[in-house]
Design a protein around this motif. Structure first.
Motif, mmCIF file in Angstrom:
data_model
loop_
_atom_site.group_PDB
_atom_site.id
_atom_site.type_symbol
_atom_site.label_atom_id
_atom_site.label_comp_id
_atom_site.label_asym_id
_atom_site.label_seq_id
_atom_site.Cartn_x
_atom_site.Cartn_y
_atom_site.Cartn_z
ATOM 1 N N UNK A 15 -8.337 1.134 8.992
ATOM 2 C CA UNK A 15 -8.243 1.426 7.563
ATOM 3 C C UNK A 15 -9.583 1.786 6.943
ATOM 4 N N UNK A 16 -10.689 1.234 7.460
ATOM 5 C CA UNK A 16 -11.994 1.610 6.918
ATOM 6 C C UNK A 16 -12.239 3.100 7.119
ATOM 7 N N UNK A 17 -11.943 3.579 8.323
ATOM 8 C CA UNK A 17 -12.138 4.997 8.592
ATOM 9 C C UNK A 17 -11.109 5.844 7.846
ATOM 10 N N UNK A 18 -9.891 5.332 7.720
ATOM 11 C CA UNK A 18 -8.873 6.049 6.947
ATOM 12 C C UNK A 18 -9.328 6.230 5.498
ATOM 13 N N UNK A 19 -9.946 5.187 4.938
ATOM 14 C CA UNK A 19 -10.459 5.287 3.574
ATOM 15 C C UNK A 19 -11.511 6.368 3.433
ATOM 16 N N UNK A 20 -12.388 6.484 4.431
ATOM 17 C CA UNK A 20 -13.399 7.540 4.418
ATOM 18 C C UNK A 20 -12.740 8.912 4.400
ATOM 19 N N UNK A 21 -11.743 9.100 5.262
ATOM 20 C CA UNK A 21 -11.072 10.395 5.339
ATOM 21 C C UNK A 21 -10.376 10.746 4.030
ATOM 22 N N UNK A 22 -9.754 9.749 3.394
ATOM 23 C CA UNK A 22 -9.105 10.006 2.107
ATOM 24 C C UNK A 22 -10.120 10.414 1.052
ATOM 25 N N UNK A 23 -11.272 9.733 1.025
ATOM 26 C CA UNK A 23 -12.305 10.086 0.047
ATOM 27 C C UNK A 23 -12.875 11.476 0.299
ATOM 28 N N UNK A 38 -3.929 10.563 10.365
ATOM 29 C CA UNK A 38 -2.739 10.019 11.022
ATOM 30 C C UNK A 38 -3.135 9.057 12.144
ATOM 31 N N UNK A 39 -4.132 9.466 12.950
ATOM 32 C CA UNK A 39 -4.579 8.624 14.065
ATOM 33 C C UNK A 39 -5.173 7.314 13.551
ATOM 34 N N UNK A 40 -6.001 7.398 12.508
ATOM 35 C CA UNK A 40 -6.630 6.194 11.959
ATOM 36 C C UNK A 40 -5.579 5.233 11.414
ATOM 37 N N UNK A 41 -4.598 5.761 10.717
ATOM 38 C CA UNK A 41 -3.547 4.908 10.145
ATOM 39 C C UNK A 41 -2.692 4.289 11.250
ATOM 40 N N UNK A 42 -2.347 5.071 12.266
ATOM 41 C CA UNK A 42 -1.499 4.569 13.340
ATOM 42 C C UNK A 42 -2.183 3.455 14.121
ATOM 43 N N UNK A 81 -11.379 8.399 15.107
ATOM 44 C CA UNK A 81 -10.314 7.725 14.362
ATOM 45 C C UNK A 81 -9.395 6.915 15.268
ATOM 46 N N UNK A 82 -9.308 7.285 16.536
ATOM 47 C CA UNK A 82 -8.388 6.613 17.449
ATOM 48 C C UNK A 82 -8.947 5.319 18.020
ATOM 49 N N UNK A 83 -10.262 5.140 17.970
ATOM 50 C CA UNK A 83 -10.866 3.966 18.591
ATOM 51 C C UNK A 83 -10.391 2.695 17.890
ATOM 52 N N UNK A 106 3.468 6.294 6.752
ATOM 53 C CA UNK A 106 4.596 5.926 7.613
ATOM 54 C C UNK A 106 4.142 5.497 9.000
ATOM 55 N N UNK A 107 2.871 5.760 9.332
ATOM 56 C CA UNK A 107 2.375 5.468 10.673
ATOM 57 C C UNK A 107 1.672 4.114 10.768
ATOM 58 N N UNK A 108 1.472 3.450 9.630
ATOM 59 C CA UNK A 108 0.748 2.175 9.633
ATOM 60 C C UNK A 108 1.566 1.116 10.363
ATOM 61 N N UNK A 109 0.957 0.373 11.301
ATOM 62 C CA UNK A 109 1.693 -0.679 12.014
ATOM 63 C C UNK A 109 2.232 -1.736 11.057
ATOM 64 N N UNK A 110 3.349 -2.346 11.420
ATOM 65 C CA UNK A 110 3.942 -3.405 10.602
ATOM 66 C C UNK A 110 2.962 -4.558 10.432
ATOM 67 N N UNK A 111 2.906 -5.104 9.232
ATOM 68 C CA UNK A 111 2.052 -6.254 8.957
ATOM 69 C C UNK A 111 0.625 -5.920 8.564
ATOM 70 N N UNK A 112 0.249 -4.633 8.581
ATOM 71 C CA UNK A 112 -1.105 -4.247 8.201
ATOM 72 C C UNK A 112 -1.168 -4.025 6.695
ATOM 73 N N UNK A 113 -2.083 -4.720 6.027
ATOM 74 C CA UNK A 113 -2.237 -4.622 4.571
ATOM 75 C C UNK A 113 -3.020 -3.364 4.226
#
Length: 226
Positions: A63-71, A55-59, A16-18, A81-88
């Motif tokens: 987002x593709x990997x974050x979506x997998x984790x949510x599913x 948290x790591x994926x969002x930070x 997730x951190x990559x 709250x960890x998503x960088x500014x400007x990221x949709x």
């Protein structure tokens, strides 16, 4: 798969951190994450700082990997709250889909000696205007030479990653029946399904002959039919 390093990171944290520098690397990391979860890696394990893989994926804006984790059931508390500014993050709304009614993908079968089994790793599905489909998923069936379904139908979860001209799934379909038992004319069928307001509808499909002589480990392309 749940071992941790000195910082409390599991292999899922590291995936997730990559940083996503291109689609190929993104899909490799998604494949690793899906494999880890399939084989029992816990999605909500916190590291030494209390950060989960989500948290790591969002930070890091993955987002593709974050979506997998949510599913896969990751706890979203504190992640946004960890998503960088400007990221949709609008694409993550599609990740909150209830997949409980789907026919789950099965793990590998109990192997019988001197028998041949087939598994398909499904990656990219090219399609025009993929974003017009509502909650697309894949349905997998095995037919004998007489057109009868001969084992339990399996279904993927919703599409893992969507791009402008293709879907990417990264899922494995394990056929449960030895190929020798299927007989002549047997085939594997993959259907692209869409959830409509009333039912699931097949939008296209592909097939592959289940012949022992054709089984190999090479990648292949199949044409989807309508």
């Amino acid at each position: 798969v749940n071992m941790t390093n000195l910082r409390g990171h599991t292999p899922l944290h590291l995936a997730a951190q990559a940083t996503n520098d291109d689609d190929d690397n993104c899909f490799r990391r998604c494949s690793v994450a899906l494999w880890l979860i399939e084989y029992g890696c816990a999605v909500d394990t916190p590291d030494a700082d209390g950060m989960t893989a989500l948290h790591c994926a969002m930070a890091d804006g993955n987002l593709d990997l974050a979506g997998i984790l949510l599913k896969k059931g990751a706890n979203a508390q504190g992640a946004l709250d960890l998503v960088p500014d400007g990221v949709d993050i609008s694409c993550l709304a599609l990740a909150h889909v209830n997949e409980a009614d789907r026919l789950a993908l099965l793990s590998g079968p109990h192997l019988v000696a001197d028998s041949t089994y087939a598994s398909f790793f499904i990656e990219t599905l090219g399609i025009e205007s993929p974003k017009t489909l509502c909650s697309p998923f894949l349905r997998f069936s095995v037919y004998d030479g007489h057109g009868n379904v001969v084992e339990k139908v399996q279904e993927s979860g919703d599409v893992t990653v969507t791009r402008e001209t293709f879907f990417w799934w990264g899922v494995t379909w394990n056929i449960q029946t030895p190929l020798e038992n299927l007989g002549r004319g047997a085939m594997a069928v993959c259907e692209l399904m869409e959830n409509t307001s009333r039912t699931a509808v097949c939008r296209s499909w592909a097939w592959f002959p289940l012949d022992v002589g054709l089984v190999n480990t090479r990648s292949m392309n199949l044409e989807m039919l309508r």
